[in-house]
Scaffold this active site. Structure first.
Site, PDB file in Angstrom:
ATOM      1  N   GLY A  12       0.812  -1.219   0.000  1.00 54.51           N
ATOM      2  CA  GLY A  12       0.000   0.000   0.000  1.00 54.51           C
ATOM      3  C   GLY A  12       0.844   1.266   0.000  1.00 54.51           C
ATOM      4  CD  GLN A  13      -0.401   7.365   0.485  1.00 56.78           C
ATOM      5  OE1 GLN A  13      -1.314   7.163   1.295  1.00 56.78           O
ATOM      6  NE2 GLN A  13      -0.093   8.577   0.046  1.00 56.78           N
ATOM      7  CG  ASP A  35      -0.308  -6.173   0.432  1.00 60.58           C
ATOM      8  OD1 ASP A  35      -0.047  -5.033   0.836  1.00 60.58           O
ATOM      9  OD2 ASP A  35      -1.436  -6.497  -0.016  1.00 60.58           O
ATOM     10  CB  ILE A  36      -4.046  -9.532   0.200  1.00 57.35           C
ATOM     11  CG1 ILE A  36      -5.020 -10.670  -0.014  1.00 57.35           C
ATOM     12  CG2 ILE A  36      -4.367  -8.317  -0.651  1.00 57.35           C
ATOM     13  CD1 ILE A  36      -6.334 -10.489   0.721  1.00 57.35           C
ATOM     14  NE  ARG A  37      -3.081  -4.875  -3.815  1.00 57.99           N
ATOM     15  CZ  ARG A  37      -2.406  -3.737  -3.883  1.00 57.99           C
ATOM     16  NH1 ARG A  37      -1.436  -3.585  -4.756  1.00 57.99           N
ATOM     17  NH2 ARG A  37      -2.700  -2.719  -3.094  1.00 57.99           N
ATOM     18  CE1 TYR A 141      -8.977   4.303   7.752  1.00 57.81           C
ATOM     19  CE2 TYR A 141      -9.319   6.688   7.790  1.00 57.81           C
ATOM     20  CZ  TYR A 141      -8.471   5.595   7.783  1.00 57.81           C
ATOM     21  OH  TYR A 141      -7.114   5.805   7.800  1.00 57.81           O
ATOM     22  CE  LYS A 145      -7.220   3.061  10.640  1.00 58.35           C
ATOM     23  NZ  LYS A 145      -6.144   2.066  10.771  1.00 58.35           N
TER      24      LYS A 145
HETATM   25  C1  AKB Z   1      -8.100   8.994   4.325  1.00 57.82           C
HETATM   26  O1  AKB Z   1      -8.276  10.017   3.661  1.00 57.82           O
HETATM   27  O2  AKB Z   1      -8.978   8.145   4.524  1.00 57.82           O
HETATM   28  C2  AKB Z   1      -6.745   8.766   4.949  1.00 57.82           C
HETATM   29  C3  AKB Z   1      -6.690   9.264   6.349  1.00 57.82           C
HETATM   30  C4  AKB Z   1      -6.712  10.709   6.629  1.00 57.82           C
HETATM   31  O3  AKB Z   1      -6.628   8.479   7.251  1.00 57.82           O
HETATM   32  N1  AKB Z   1      -5.734   9.400   4.155  1.00 57.82           N
END
Ligand code: AKB
Length: 319
Positions: A12-13, A35-37, A141, A145
């Site tokens: 990933g990034q 990673d998964i890939r 998300y 978190k």
């Molecule tokens: C997102 O935009 O979802 C992420 C973050 C701020 O955690 N880059």
């Protein structure tokens, strides 16, 4: 002496750049990418295919390579998570439980787990957002978190797990692409500035968000893991701050390099997510506890991004 390290989500990034830096610091053979890939990381050192939800496979890799520290980066980011809330919750939470439980069982010494500015929500103070404040995230998300932060602190207090975390702002680098975040525009804008001198932004012009150059984020990640355990006083997650800017401000900076650069604004569903997040962050706890300092301002970030990305994109063209 630093034992072996496993990076979960190495393609990933963040993973791409973190693996590169950890390998420079600790030697390629001591950093296992997974990673998964397959991604870039498998080319320069050990690599394992791993679905972060597969606890048995995770344990097998840890035992096989005698891993001590795990950096868990696999996650669905804010924009993608809104499209698939159930899977986002499953991936973001259960991958964390897999790692925390193996640490609790004594198989892992130290855990790094990334949180995000997404833990904050519309009722949080938006300027200079404090470390400890109202947190009512309105995205899947952000909820995952925030819950993850609570679990990290709980596993530390209850079971003595040495888990460390930072709340990443939007991350900007030229070596890897972001995938599915609300802050992704701030990487894409550089690619489009070089390729077409034209960018359509999915956020409105004055949407200020906390951002950071990737080198600073990697430095924070490695340094919090290196710090003595007693310096890490917060076991949920630390605020860290880099630069705050809006699409208009970054486009003006890019126009200093490309005078014909044009930007237009077509906000979509990500605008609402951005509007619920802070505009700037107070990172005094990270500064005081383990000596965190960001190095890049907006002009250094733009200069570095454009110089390196232009070279990379032109080389791709020639190949
Ligand atoms: C997102 O935009 O979802 C992420 C973050 C701020 O955690 N880059």
């Amino acid at each position: 002496m630093q034992g072996k390290i496993l990076v979960v989500g190495s393609s990933g990034q963040i993973g791409t750049e973190l693996v590169e830096e950890l390998r420079k610091e600790y030697g390629s053979e001591n950093v296992i990418a997974s990673d998964i890939r397959e991604g870039q990381a498998e080319q320069d050192g050990p690599f394992e295919i791993l679905d972060a939800l597969d606890k048995n496979r995770l344990e097998e890799i840890i035992r096989k390579h005698h891993v001590e520290d795990v950096y868990l980066l696999a996650a669905l980011l804010s924009a993608t998570a809104e499209k698939n809330p159930e899977f986002a919750w499953e991936l973001n939470m259960n991958s964390l439980f897999n790692v925390l439980n193996l640490a609790k069982e004594g198989l892992i010494k130290k855990v790094f787990w990334p949180s995000s500015i997404a833990v904050f929500g519309p009722t949080t103070p938006r300027q200079n957002t404090p470390q400890f404040t109202v947190m009512e995230p309105s995205t899947v998300y952000g909820i995952s978190k925030q819950a993850g932060e609570r679990w990290c602190e709980y596993y530390h207090k209850k079971f003595g797990v040495d888990v460390r975390s930072i709340r990443y702002p939007g991350l900007i680098g030229y070596k890897s692409l972001p995938g599915g975040g609300t802050t992704d525009y701030a990487v894409d804008i550089f690619h489009q500035a070089i390729l077409s001198k034209n960018y359509t932004c999915f956020l409105s012009e004055n949407t200020t968000l906390p951002m950071m150059y990737m080198e600073d984020a990697i430095k924070a990640t490695i340094n919090i893991m290196k710090a003595d355990s007693d310096k890490i006083k917060i076991r949920s997650s630390y605020n860290i701050a880099g630069i705050s800017f809006s699409p208009k401000e970054i486009s003006e900076e890019i126009s200093n390099y490309f005078s014909d650069f044009k930007i237009n604004y077509v906000p979509d569903y990500r605008q609402q997510i951005a509007d619920s997040w802070p505009q700037s962050i107070d990172d005094s706890h990270a500064r005081n506890d383990w000596g965190w300092r960001a190095g890049y301002d907006l002009s250094a970030l733009c200069r570095t991004m454009l110089t390196n990305l232009e070279r990379n994109l032109l080389n791709e063209d020639k190949a």
